[in-house]
Design an enzyme around this catalytic site. Structure first.
Site, short mmCIF file in Angstrom:
data_model
loop_
_atom_site.label_atom_id
_atom_site.label_comp_id
_atom_site.label_asym_id
_atom_site.label_seq_id
_atom_site.Cartn_x
_atom_site.Cartn_y
_atom_site.Cartn_z
N ARG A 280 19.67 -38.94 -14.42
CA ARG A 280 18.71 -39.23 -15.50
C ARG A 280 19.41 -39.42 -16.85
NH1 ARG A 280 14.18 -39.20 -12.56
NH2 ARG A 280 13.87 -37.46 -11.12
N ASP B 81 11.20 -33.90 -16.20
CA ASP B 81 12.28 -34.81 -15.82
C ASP B 81 12.37 -36.02 -16.75
OD1 ASP B 81 12.94 -33.17 -13.72
OD2 ASP B 81 11.77 -34.28 -12.25
N GLY C 191 18.19 -30.43 -5.65
CA GLY C 191 17.60 -29.11 -5.87
C GLY C 191 16.26 -28.94 -5.17
N SER D 196 9.33 -36.40 -5.54
CA SER D 196 8.72 -35.13 -5.12
C SER D 196 7.85 -35.32 -3.88
CB SER D 196 7.85 -34.57 -6.26
OG SER D 196 8.65 -34.23 -7.35
C1 S3P Z 1 10.45 -30.87 -8.61
C2 S3P Z 1 10.24 -29.90 -9.56
C3 S3P Z 1 10.97 -29.86 -10.85
C4 S3P Z 1 11.66 -31.18 -11.14
C5 S3P Z 1 12.38 -31.74 -9.94
C6 S3P Z 1 11.40 -31.97 -8.81
C7 S3P Z 1 9.66 -30.82 -7.36
O1 S3P Z 1 11.93 -28.85 -10.78
O2 S3P Z 1 12.57 -31.04 -12.21
O3 S3P Z 1 13.01 -32.96 -10.26
O4 S3P Z 1 9.63 -31.82 -6.62
O5 S3P Z 1 9.05 -29.77 -7.09
P1 S3P Z 1 11.61 -27.31 -11.19
O6 S3P Z 1 10.65 -26.77 -10.24
O7 S3P Z 1 12.94 -26.62 -11.12
O8 S3P Z 1 11.07 -27.41 -12.59
#
Ligand code: S3P
Length: 433
Positions: free
Chosen positions: A386, A314, A94, A22
């Site tokens: 994961r 996660d 994502g 992140s």
């Molecule tokens: C993340 C937020 C989470 C997490 C992803 C990283 C981020 O997703 O699952 O691996 O870096 O902001 P969500 O915001 O969809 O919960």
């Protein structure tokens, strides 16, 4: 690429897992739109964060090749990004697409952002809705990528009440807010990771968090910063569980980020009886960091507190491996978000646990797992990093060999996982067929 694991073994030694995913994404994004030269250390050289890096290079930002987690970014300022010549492909990530679409909404140029087969199935309506309210024009393929973002739109600050606890949505709105007229604010149904807020403050951009409302004023300036990224607690989690379940284990995980919006896995495992010691707690670049010592301990099943779910989102797949090794039943609820990750993680875990003979009952928003003896078997990862790493760890307590199929995606978040895991005691072989 598949992993073959011999059963048994223990985890010992002292290791540092790669940098936080992140924070790595955010360091590139914020460093790019800051004024001046930003230096980053501890950067995660995994495919997801490298996809973000490539996208910002495509928008004209000079970023050095990361070496041993170090790189520099020549920031172009809030208004200095250039139109990319091609569609930006962020692969499996994502975080890249959801955060970037917020930032792209405020640019003077059009852009298109897409990804791999898994990303093309993931919901983007959750960011398109608030960004459209701010004035952005984004088209999608039935709510999924590719996303086409129209440039030259005048954005206005809004207040947005997040319907799901998602740091990606929160961050996307805040990044668009940098380009909006006036104030942008969000409230969350439950606290989520706050790296965007912390890092913006670190770049000298004031973000206010008061009474659960997170807000910023558009049109300011980010100033270059030196960013030191700690090891990713989401990667450390595999080893926290592995050492907890494998008799004889005694492992130290060095320099792990233990931000209170990320450390749910420690609290959950401790509630199950895990022996995790937090040592040398310190602040590094505004983020709490510690060394974690974990030793084998008998685990018991628990009801996972729902408020911990967003704080361990996660890590929940590997927590379910701990549940499989625990005495009694573990109940997970309020975790429907797991169904829209890189795979449907409730379905993927239920299927894999059943393969290993572990009784479980999946539900729309979670799963119940009854601890028991784990056999060997063949695990389908559904191309989810994961899931692959969780079932690799399960081998420490299995009675027979485990084959984990299709593990190439491990490189999205944890390059070098197999080597590091072998070094501390996992009996893993990689087959490249
Ligand atoms: C993340 C937020 C989470 C997490 C992803 C990283 C981020 O997703 O699952 O691996 O870096 O902001 P969500 O915001 O969809 O919960």
């Amino acid at each position: 690429m598949h992993f073959y694991l011999d059963p048994g073994g223990k985890l010992t030694g002292s290791i540092r897992v790669p940098g936080d995913k992140s924070m790595s994404h955010r360091s590139i994004m914020l460093g790019s739109i800051a004024e001046g030269r930003t230096t980053v250390s501890g950067f995660l050289e995994g495919e997801d964060a490298l996809a973000t890096l490539a996208a910002f290079r495509a928008m004209g930002v000079q970023i050095t090749d990361p070496t041993a987690g170090r790189l520099t970014i020549e920031g172009v300022g809030l208004r200095g990004l250039r139109s990319p010549e091609q569609v930006m492909d962020v692969g499996n990530s994502g975080t890249s697409i959801r955060l970037m679409v917020g930032l792209l909404s405020g640019q003077p140029f059009d852009s298109i952002i897409t990804g791999d087969q898994s990303l093309l199935r993931r919901p983007m309506g959750r960011v398109i809705t608030p960004l459209s309210q701010m004035g952005a024009l984004i088209s999608s393929h039935e709510g999924c990528p590719p996303l086409e973002v129209k440039g030259g739109r005048a954005l206005a600050g809004i207040h947005y009440d997040l319907p799901v606890a998602s740091a990606q949505v929160k961050s996307s709105v805040l990044l668009a807010g940098l380009y909006a007229q006036g104030r942008t604010s969000v409230t969350e149904p439950a606290p989520t990771r706050d790296h965007t807020e912390r890092m913006l403050n670190g770049f000298g951009y004031p973000v206010d968090t008061r009474d659960g409302v997170i807000s910023l004023e558009g049109g300011g300036t980010l100033s270059a910063a030196d960013i030191d990224i700690p090891a990713d607690i989401s990667s450390a989690a595999f080893f926290l569980v592995g050492a907890s379940i494998a008799p004889g284990s005694d492992l130290i995980l060095e320099h792990v980020g233990i931000n209170p919006t990320r450390d749910g896995v420690i609290r959950i495992l401790r509630a199950m009886g895990a022996d995790i010691e937090i040592m040398n707690e310190r602040l590094v670049g505004g983020e709490p960091v510690a060394d974690l010592r974990v030793r084998h301990a008998p685990l018991n099943g628990i009801e996972i507190p729902e408020e911990e779910v967003p704080l361990a989102i996660d890590e929940l797949p590997v927590v379910l491996i701990a549940a499989a090794c625990a005495e009694g039943v573990t109940v997970l609820r309020g975790a429907e978000e797991l169904r829209v990750k890189e795979s449907d993680r409730i379905a993927s875990m239920a299927e894999g646990l059943s393969q290993l003979g572990i009784r479980n009952t999946p539900r729309p928003d979670g799963i119940e797992v009854t601890g028991g003896e784990m056999s060997g078997g063949v695990i389908a990862t559904h191309f989810d990093h994961r899931i692959a790493m969780s079932f690799s760890i399960a081998a420490l307590r299995a009675t027979d060999r485990i084959k984990v199929s299709d593990c190439a995606h491990v490189a999205t978040s944890f390059p070098g996982f197999s080597e590091l895991a072998v070094r501390c005691g996992l009996q893993l072989e990689v087959a490249d067929e």
